[in-house]
Design an enzyme around this catalytic site. Sequence first.
Site, PDB file in Angstrom:
ATOM      1  N   LYS A   1       1.158  -1.221  -0.111  1.00 40.59           N
ATOM      2  CA  LYS A   1       0.048  -0.117   0.033  1.00 40.59           C
ATOM      3  C   LYS A   1       0.919   1.178  -0.010  1.00 40.59           C
ATOM      4  O   LYS A   1       2.053   1.242   0.233  1.00 40.59           O
ATOM      5  CB  LYS A   1      -0.916  -0.194   1.189  1.00 40.59           C
ATOM      6  CG  LYS A   1      -2.045  -1.264   1.404  1.00 40.59           C
ATOM      7  CD  LYS A   1      -2.844  -0.949   2.446  1.00 40.59           C
ATOM      8  CE  LYS A   1      -3.590  -2.425   2.783  1.00 40.59           C
ATOM      9  NZ  LYS A   1      -4.525  -2.059   4.109  1.00 40.59           N
TER      10      LYS A   1
ATOM     11  N   TYR B   1     -12.384  -2.515  -2.814  1.00 39.47           N
ATOM     12  CA  TYR B   1     -12.958  -2.628  -1.425  1.00 39.47           C
ATOM     13  C   TYR B   1     -14.450  -2.663  -1.255  1.00 39.47           C
ATOM     14  O   TYR B   1     -15.027  -2.264  -0.163  1.00 39.47           O
ATOM     15  CB  TYR B   1     -12.423  -1.448  -0.535  1.00 39.47           C
ATOM     16  CG  TYR B   1     -11.067  -1.390  -0.115  1.00 39.47           C
ATOM     17  CD1 TYR B   1     -10.603  -2.466   0.517  1.00 39.47           C
ATOM     18  CD2 TYR B   1     -10.024  -0.559  -0.314  1.00 39.47           C
ATOM     19  CE1 TYR B   1      -9.176  -2.637   0.902  1.00 39.47           C
ATOM     20  CE2 TYR B   1      -8.677  -0.845   0.131  1.00 39.47           C
ATOM     21  CZ  TYR B   1      -8.387  -1.798   0.815  1.00 39.47           C
ATOM     22  OH  TYR B   1      -6.918  -1.954   1.328  1.00 39.47           O
TER      23      TYR B   1
ATOM     24  N   ARG C   1      -1.389 -14.841   4.377  1.00 34.76           N
ATOM     25  CA  ARG C   1      -2.246 -14.096   5.576  1.00 34.76           C
ATOM     26  C   ARG C   1      -1.350 -14.122   6.876  1.00 34.76           C
ATOM     27  O   ARG C   1      -1.172 -13.389   7.518  1.00 34.76           O
ATOM     28  CB  ARG C   1      -3.494 -14.560   5.798  1.00 34.76           C
ATOM     29  CG  ARG C   1      -4.705 -14.106   4.630  1.00 34.76           C
ATOM     30  CD  ARG C   1      -4.927 -12.506   4.659  1.00 34.76           C
ATOM     31  NE  ARG C   1      -5.880 -12.558   5.907  1.00 34.76           N
ATOM     32  CZ  ARG C   1      -6.412 -11.180   5.910  1.00 34.76           C
ATOM     33  NH1 ARG C   1      -6.457 -10.250   5.018  1.00 34.76           N
ATOM     34  NH2 ARG C   1      -7.316 -10.855   6.983  1.00 34.76           N
TER      35      ARG C   1
ATOM     36  N   ASN D   1      -1.279  -0.515   7.558  1.00 38.14           N
ATOM     37  CA  ASN D   1      -0.647  -1.794   7.778  1.00 38.14           C
ATOM     38  C   ASN D   1      -0.104  -2.329   6.526  1.00 38.14           C
ATOM     39  O   ASN D   1       0.265  -3.642   6.557  1.00 38.14           O
ATOM     40  CB  ASN D   1      -1.781  -2.609   8.193  1.00 38.14           C
ATOM     41  CG  ASN D   1      -2.997  -2.620   7.303  1.00 38.14           C
ATOM     42  OD1 ASN D   1      -2.835  -1.958   6.373  1.00 38.14           O
ATOM     43  ND2 ASN D   1      -4.160  -3.422   7.784  1.00 38.14           N
TER      44      ASN D   1
ATOM     45  N   HIS E   1      -1.912  -5.279   1.613  1.00 41.33           N
ATOM     46  CA  HIS E   1      -3.036  -5.938   1.583  1.00 41.33           C
ATOM     47  C   HIS E   1      -2.772  -7.659   1.069  1.00 41.33           C
ATOM     48  O   HIS E   1      -1.976  -7.655   0.333  1.00 41.33           O
ATOM     49  CB  HIS E   1      -3.991  -5.331   0.420  1.00 41.33           C
ATOM     50  CG  HIS E   1      -5.185  -6.176   0.099  1.00 41.33           C
ATOM     51  ND1 HIS E   1      -6.366  -6.439   0.721  1.00 41.33           N
ATOM     52  CD2 HIS E   1      -5.361  -7.078  -0.845  1.00 41.33           C
ATOM     53  CE1 HIS E   1      -7.222  -7.182   0.268  1.00 41.33           C
ATOM     54  NE2 HIS E   1      -6.543  -7.611  -0.622  1.00 41.33           N
TER      55      HIS E   1
ATOM     56  N   GLU F   1     -10.193 -10.395  -6.723  1.00 41.49           N
ATOM     57  CA  GLU F   1      -9.300  -9.418  -6.632  1.00 41.49           C
ATOM     58  C   GLU F   1      -8.305  -9.335  -7.826  1.00 41.49           C
ATOM     59  O   GLU F   1      -7.790  -8.437  -8.481  1.00 41.49           O
ATOM     60  CB  GLU F   1      -8.887  -9.318  -5.228  1.00 41.49           C
ATOM     61  CG  GLU F   1      -9.587  -8.863  -4.056  1.00 41.49           C
ATOM     62  CD  GLU F   1      -9.002  -8.918  -2.672  1.00 41.49           C
ATOM     63  OE1 GLU F   1      -7.838  -9.488  -2.482  1.00 41.49           O
ATOM     64  OE2 GLU F   1      -9.864  -8.613  -1.717  1.00 41.49           O
TER      65      GLU F   1
END
Length: 150
Positions: free
Chosen positions: A11, A51, A94, A124, A127, A138
């Site tokens: 990001k 999103y 993840r 953070n 993504h 996505e």
Amino acid sequence: MAIEKTLILVKPDGMKRKLSGIVVDRLDNAGFDMVASKIVSVSEELAREHYALLKDMPFFPNLIQFIKGDFHGVSDRRVLAMVYKGENAVKGIRAVVGATNPEQAAPGTIRGSFGRICQGNFENVVHASGNVEEADREIKIWFKPEEVVG
Ligand code: UDP
Ligand code: MG
């Protein structure tokens, strides 16, 4: 064991802080294979599509501004978009990325190492798709089929 593909974004906060190499290093070291990558300047339309499932959340407007780079300098609206592939890649990546809230992300995860909360916003760094359905949706938003190898 299923071979999966998943979408990773570095990001704008991660790009501004020059963390792209570290993110790639962590993902590579975890044993997954990069099969697509590009730098994207994120439009309002792309941000909203990415999103879309969060459109009713109170933090949605901030999230759109954040991924477009509005908080990290108008001349630096960059996101590094990547697809990684491997066995159970969605869950596995993840785990490398860590929890959404950087203050709750385990030490040693990407978010646990580099994430922070700035003026109430989660910065953070990355993504990563949350499940296989999200990953399929996505990847199609960010990449043409011919841009993904294998
Ligand atoms: N987010 C936020 N506040 C929250 C929850 C989420 O700012 O309370 C932001 C954060 O940047 C997060 C993104 O919204 O990465 C997407 O939320 P999601 O629940 O999908 O978390 P993720 O899948 O990124 O861990
Ligand atoms: Mg998510």
